[in-house]
Motif scaffolding. Structure first.
Motif, PDB file in Angstrom:
ATOM      1  N   UNK A   2       5.644  73.547 111.233  1.00 33.57           N
ATOM      2  CA  UNK A   2       6.427  74.708 111.649  1.00 33.57           C
ATOM      3  C   UNK A   2       5.626  75.607 112.580  1.00 33.57           C
ATOM      4  N   UNK A   3       4.304  75.709 112.334  1.00 40.48           N
ATOM      5  CA  UNK A   3       3.448  76.541 113.180  1.00 40.48           C
ATOM      6  C   UNK A   3       3.385  75.970 114.591  1.00 40.48           C
ATOM      7  N   UNK A   4       3.344  74.651 114.698  1.00 38.25           N
ATOM      8  CA  UNK A   4       3.276  74.000 116.005  1.00 38.25           C
ATOM      9  C   UNK A   4       4.581  74.216 116.767  1.00 38.25           C
ATOM     10  N   UNK A  49      -3.369  71.924 128.731  1.00 38.55           N
ATOM     11  CA  UNK A  49      -2.579  70.869 128.099  1.00 38.55           C
ATOM     12  C   UNK A  49      -2.711  69.542 128.844  1.00 38.55           C
ATOM     13  N   UNK A  50      -2.753  69.595 130.156  1.00 34.49           N
ATOM     14  CA  UNK A  50      -2.820  68.374 130.956  1.00 34.49           C
ATOM     15  C   UNK A  50      -4.216  67.763 130.930  1.00 34.49           C
ATOM     16  N   UNK A  89       4.471  68.022 121.220  1.00 32.08           N
ATOM     17  CA  UNK A  89       3.830  66.743 120.909  1.00 32.08           C
ATOM     18  C   UNK A  89       2.339  66.766 121.233  1.00 32.08           C
ATOM     19  N   UNK A  90       1.977  67.401 122.332  1.00 30.50           N
ATOM     20  CA  UNK A  90       0.556  67.499 122.681  1.00 30.50           C
ATOM     21  C   UNK A  90      -0.199  68.312 121.631  1.00 30.50           C
ATOM     22  N   UNK A  91       0.403  69.392 121.163  1.00 30.80           N
ATOM     23  CA  UNK A  91      -0.246  70.224 120.144  1.00 30.80           C
ATOM     24  C   UNK A  91      -0.327  69.500 118.802  1.00 30.80           C
ATOM     25  N   UNK A  92       0.686  68.719 118.480  1.00 33.36           N
ATOM     26  CA  UNK A  92       0.688  67.952 117.235  1.00 33.36           C
ATOM     27  C   UNK A  92      -0.392  66.880 117.263  1.00 33.36           C
ATOM     28  N   UNK A  93      -0.578  66.240 118.411  1.00 33.08           N
ATOM     29  CA  UNK A  93      -1.546  65.146 118.535  1.00 33.08           C
ATOM     30  C   UNK A  93      -2.994  65.628 118.552  1.00 33.08           C
ATOM     31  N   UNK A  94      -3.210  66.896 118.863  1.00 28.77           N
ATOM     32  CA  UNK A  94      -4.577  67.406 119.011  1.00 28.77           C
ATOM     33  C   UNK A  94      -4.726  68.733 118.265  1.00 28.77           C
ATOM     34  N   UNK A  95      -5.129  68.684 116.986  1.00 30.10           N
ATOM     35  CA  UNK A  95      -5.254  69.916 116.196  1.00 30.10           C
ATOM     36  C   UNK A  95      -6.244  70.923 116.796  1.00 30.10           C
ATOM     37  N   UNK A  96      -7.293  70.443 117.446  1.00 32.53           N
ATOM     38  CA  UNK A  96      -8.245  71.369 118.081  1.00 32.53           C
ATOM     39  C   UNK A  96      -7.587  72.118 119.234  1.00 32.53           C
ATOM     40  N   UNK A  97      -6.774  71.420 120.010  1.00 33.69           N
ATOM     41  CA  UNK A  97      -6.048  72.058 121.106  1.00 33.69           C
ATOM     42  C   UNK A  97      -5.078  73.096 120.557  1.00 33.69           C
ATOM     43  N   UNK A  98      -4.411  72.747 119.462  1.00 34.63           N
ATOM     44  CA  UNK A  98      -3.502  73.704 118.828  1.00 34.63           C
ATOM     45  C   UNK A  98      -4.257  74.973 118.438  1.00 34.63           C
ATOM     46  N   UNK A  99      -5.411  74.816 117.804  1.00 39.05           N
ATOM     47  CA  UNK A  99      -6.205  75.977 117.386  1.00 39.05           C
ATOM     48  C   UNK A  99      -6.648  76.800 118.588  1.00 39.05           C
ATOM     49  N   UNK A 100      -7.089  76.119 119.635  1.00 36.13           N
ATOM     50  CA  UNK A 100      -7.559  76.811 120.834  1.00 36.13           C
ATOM     51  C   UNK A 100      -6.447  77.622 121.495  1.00 36.13           C
TER      52      UNK A 100
END
Length: 144
Positions: A2-4, A49-50, A89-100
């Motif tokens: 849900x956060x993503x 993201x890219x 989908x990009x944020x889901x695939x990369x938890x570090x990117x989501x945090x950043x």
């Protein structure tokens, strides 16, 4: 999860603003110091993201594809939704990117900053559901 979804919904308008301003060139264009804060933030988001860590497969990057498609028709709500899905989908695939990205401070968007100028002016930042009264003798009675 849900956060993503929430983060993707929050940042997609910034990305869309950047695509609307610069088209598909947003991915390669140098950031303009005179650019609107919303557009500049969207450009930074898209670049991050890219250029995230990806597997070395030859498939095109979904965010890049979504940006290119949206650049051709920025007002198309389906293409805006496709960009939001690619971001999610990009944020889901990369938890570090989501945090950043979730830690990045967002610029004020339209409607976030308001200013009332002049005597008895009223400023409302979002929605108003009540009565606004100004003047020497405000009342709830209609003027006849």
């Amino acid at each position: 999860m849900d956060e993503i979804v929430a983060l993707a919904q929050q940042i997609t308008p910034y990305a869309t603003a950047a695509v609307t301003a610069y088209g598909a060139g947003v991915l390669t264009r140098a950031e303009n110091s005179a650019a609107d804060a919303t557009v500049a933030f969207g450009q930074r988001l898209l670049r991050r993201l890219v250029h995230r860590r990806r597997s070395p497969d030859t498939a095109p990057d979904p965010v890049t594809v979504a940006v290119t498609d949206l650049a051709a028709a920025p007002a198309d709500e389906d293409l805006q939704a496709a960009l939001r899905l690619a971001i999610r989908r990009a944020l889901t695939a990369d938890p570090e990117l989501y945090q950043e990205i979730s830690a990045l401070p967002r610029p004020s968007g339209p409607g976030d900053a308001v200013q009332a100028i002049g005597e008895r002016s009223v400023a409302i930042g979002r929605d108003n559901t009540g009565t606004i009264r100004t003047g020497d003798s405000p009342s709830n009675q209609p003027h006849v």
